[in-house]
Design a protein around this motif. Structure first.
Motif, PDB file in Angstrom:
ATOM      1  N   TRP A  97       5.419  -8.516   8.358  1.00  0.00           N
ATOM      2  CA  TRP A  97       6.770  -8.599   7.796  1.00  0.00           C
ATOM      3  C   TRP A  97       6.871  -7.749   6.544  1.00  0.00           C
ATOM      4  CZ3 TRP A  97       9.433  -9.561   3.426  1.00  0.00           C
ATOM      5  CH2 TRP A  97      10.799  -9.824   3.546  1.00  0.00           C
ATOM      6  N   TRP A  98       5.883  -7.817   5.663  1.00  0.00           N
ATOM      7  CA  TRP A  98       5.915  -7.026   4.429  1.00  0.00           C
ATOM      8  C   TRP A  98       5.804  -5.531   4.724  1.00  0.00           C
ATOM      9  CZ3 TRP A  98       7.927  -8.446   0.165  1.00  0.00           C
ATOM     10  CH2 TRP A  98       7.862  -9.781  -0.261  1.00  0.00           C
ATOM     11  N   ILE A  99       5.039  -5.159   5.732  1.00  0.00           N
ATOM     12  CA  ILE A  99       4.926  -3.745   6.100  1.00  0.00           C
ATOM     13  C   ILE A  99       6.255  -3.223   6.612  1.00  0.00           C
ATOM     14  CG2 ILE A  99       3.804  -2.103   7.645  1.00  0.00           C
ATOM     15  CD1 ILE A  99       2.016  -3.175   5.387  1.00  0.00           C
ATOM     16  N   LEU A 100       6.921  -3.997   7.469  1.00  0.00           N
ATOM     17  CA  LEU A 100       8.221  -3.586   7.982  1.00  0.00           C
ATOM     18  C   LEU A 100       9.253  -3.526   6.863  1.00  0.00           C
ATOM     19  CD1 LEU A 100       8.345  -5.636  11.320  1.00  0.00           C
ATOM     20  CD2 LEU A 100       7.857  -3.191  11.020  1.00  0.00           C
ATOM     21  N   ALA A 101       9.191  -4.489   5.943  1.00  0.00           N
ATOM     22  CA  ALA A 101      10.104  -4.472   4.796  1.00  0.00           C
ATOM     23  C   ALA A 101       9.872  -3.229   3.951  1.00  0.00           C
ATOM     24  CB  ALA A 101       9.913  -5.735   3.957  1.00  0.00           C
ATOM     25  N   ALA A 102       8.606  -2.849   3.766  1.00  0.00           N
ATOM     26  CA  ALA A 102       8.276  -1.658   2.975  1.00  0.00           C
ATOM     27  C   ALA A 102       8.829  -0.398   3.614  1.00  0.00           C
ATOM     28  CB  ALA A 102       6.759  -1.554   2.810  1.00  0.00           C
ATOM     29  N   ILE A 103       8.751  -0.298   4.937  1.00  0.00           N
ATOM     30  CA  ILE A 103       9.284   0.878   5.633  1.00  0.00           C
ATOM     31  C   ILE A 103      10.804   0.941   5.472  1.00  0.00           C
ATOM     32  CG2 ILE A 103       9.607   1.941   7.910  1.00  0.00           C
ATOM     33  CD1 ILE A 103       6.861   0.760   8.681  1.00  0.00           C
ATOM     34  N   GLY A 104      11.468  -0.203   5.596  1.00  0.00           N
ATOM     35  CA  GLY A 104      12.913  -0.236   5.409  1.00  0.00           C
ATOM     36  C   GLY A 104      13.320   0.134   3.992  1.00  0.00           C
ATOM     37  N   ILE A 105      12.591  -0.357   3.010  1.00  0.00           N
ATOM     38  CA  ILE A 105      12.882  -0.017   1.615  1.00  0.00           C
ATOM     39  C   ILE A 105      12.663   1.464   1.363  1.00  0.00           C
ATOM     40  CG2 ILE A 105      12.090  -0.375  -0.769  1.00  0.00           C
ATOM     41  CD1 ILE A 105      11.535  -3.294   0.035  1.00  0.00           C
ATOM     42  N   ALA A 106      11.621   2.032   1.974  1.00  0.00           N
ATOM     43  CA  ALA A 106      11.359   3.466   1.826  1.00  0.00           C
ATOM     44  C   ALA A 106      12.522   4.285   2.372  1.00  0.00           C
ATOM     45  CB  ALA A 106      10.067   3.842   2.557  1.00  0.00           C
ATOM     46  N   ILE A 218      -1.322  -4.869  -2.529  1.00  0.00           N
ATOM     47  CA  ILE A 218      -1.013  -3.483  -2.864  1.00  0.00           C
ATOM     48  C   ILE A 218      -0.492  -2.714  -1.649  1.00  0.00           C
ATOM     49  CG2 ILE A 218      -3.196  -2.300  -2.323  1.00  0.00           C
ATOM     50  CD1 ILE A 218      -1.405  -2.082  -5.673  1.00  0.00           C
ATOM     51  N   TRP A 219      -0.779  -3.215  -0.426  1.00  0.00           N
ATOM     52  CA  TRP A 219      -0.538  -2.421   0.775  1.00  0.00           C
ATOM     53  C   TRP A 219       0.935  -2.208   1.112  1.00  0.00           C
ATOM     54  CZ3 TRP A 219      -4.337   0.459   1.287  1.00  0.00           C
ATOM     55  CH2 TRP A 219      -5.642  -0.001   1.100  1.00  0.00           C
ATOM     56  N   PRO A 220       1.844  -3.167   0.935  1.00  0.00           N
ATOM     57  CA  PRO A 220       3.258  -2.847   1.189  1.00  0.00           C
ATOM     58  C   PRO A 220       3.758  -1.694   0.322  1.00  0.00           C
ATOM     59  CG  PRO A 220       2.952  -5.212   1.135  1.00  0.00           C
ATOM     60  CD  PRO A 220       1.661  -4.614   0.686  1.00  0.00           C
ATOM     61  N   GLY A 221       3.376  -1.668  -0.949  1.00  0.00           N
ATOM     62  CA  GLY A 221       3.767  -0.569  -1.827  1.00  0.00           C
ATOM     63  C   GLY A 221       3.158   0.752  -1.399  1.00  0.00           C
ATOM     64  N   VAL A 222       1.917   0.714  -0.923  1.00  0.00           N
ATOM     65  CA  VAL A 222       1.280   1.938  -0.434  1.00  0.00           C
ATOM     66  C   VAL A 222       2.043   2.476   0.777  1.00  0.00           C
ATOM     67  CG1 VAL A 222      -0.795   2.884   0.648  1.00  0.00           C
ATOM     68  CG2 VAL A 222      -1.014   1.362  -1.318  1.00  0.00           C
ATOM     69  N   VAL A 223       2.383   1.586   1.711  1.00  0.00           N
ATOM     70  CA  VAL A 223       3.131   2.008   2.900  1.00  0.00           C
ATOM     71  C   VAL A 223       4.481   2.585   2.504  1.00  0.00           C
ATOM     72  CG1 VAL A 223       4.297   1.170   4.985  1.00  0.00           C
ATOM     73  CG2 VAL A 223       1.972   0.418   4.467  1.00  0.00           C
TER      74      VAL A 223
END
Length: 244
Positions: A97-106, A218-223
């Protein structure tokens, strides 16, 4: 005379071990800042000596590599100082969920920063030259584009997130979320210089500090940072690849 050589309970009591800090503090921040300055200055001098007349493509690759390796080295110095447990610095598992959220925010950040790029160019005249070597590194063909993505799209975001979120935002968190998010974002933005890029860096810094604060990884921010940087590497390379 007492011939009993058995040590007394007081004498045999071991010295108490110093407790490991629950989060990085001023010592880690100071060591990381000093290491970053030394690595950036030393790396820049090394590039000047090794490539005194480098073409823009080589210069761009060198700057990409330095922008990723210097903060990575600073992070390693901070970890080795006292704590030596990378989980304390945010290197822990996250969720899909956090990875997908990070991609959407990007995607949202790319759209926002692209929309304000023209007003920023007017506000900071001459900023085009700041990114010229980076554009050259990614726009000199497919191989150069791949190199630009690996160095500028992956290595640089990894190093910057480890330093600015894993160390800086982590240290500032002891004064609350507002100080941690805004403080680390401002420091991150200023590290990019006073030019049009500073606004983009501030936006990315705020978003990634919030991701780090609430995901505790740290990984959601990295993505997010990888998607953001890689998108711009490709966008900047397209005119050269299309012969425009």
């Amino acid at each position: 005379m007492n011939d009993d050589l058995t040590p007394s309970p007081v004498a045999s009591r071991p010295y108490p071990e110093r407790a490991t800090p629950s989060r990085p503090g001023w010592p880690e921040l100071g060591v990381a800042a000093a290491a970053a300055v030394v690595l950036l200055v030393g790396g820049a001098l090394l590039l000047l000596v090794a490539m005194p007349n480098a073409d823009p493509v080589a210069a761009g690759f060198g700057q990409y590599a330095l922008g990723g390796l210097a903060p990575l080295g600073a992070f390693i110095a901070a970890v080795l100082l006292r704590i030596r447990d990378v989980r304390v610095f945010g290197l822990r598992r996250t969720t899909l969920w956090w990875i997908l959220a990070a991609i959407g925010i990007a995607a949202g950040c790319v759209a926002l920063t692209y929309a304000i790029s023209e007003p920023l160019a007017q506000l900071f005249p001459g900023s085009e030259s700041v990114q010229s070597d980076y554009r050259a590194a990614g726009g000199a063909g497919v191989v150069a584009l791949i190199g630009g993505i690996l160095l500028g799209g992956i290595l640089t975001p990894l190093g910057e997130e480890l330093l600015y979120r894993g160390v800086v935002a982590n240290v500032l968190q002891r004064w609350g979320t507002v100080v941690s998010v805004l403080g680390s974002a401002v420091i991150f933005a200023l590290a990019h210089g006073i030019n049009a890029v500073i606004v983009n860096a501030l936006i990315v810094g705020v978003c990634n500090a919030l991701l780090f604060r609430y995901s505790r990884s740290i990984w959601p921010g990295v993505v997010m940072h990888v998607v953001f940087n890689s998108t711009y590497v490709v966008m900047n390379a397209l005119p050269g690849l299309l012969g425009r």
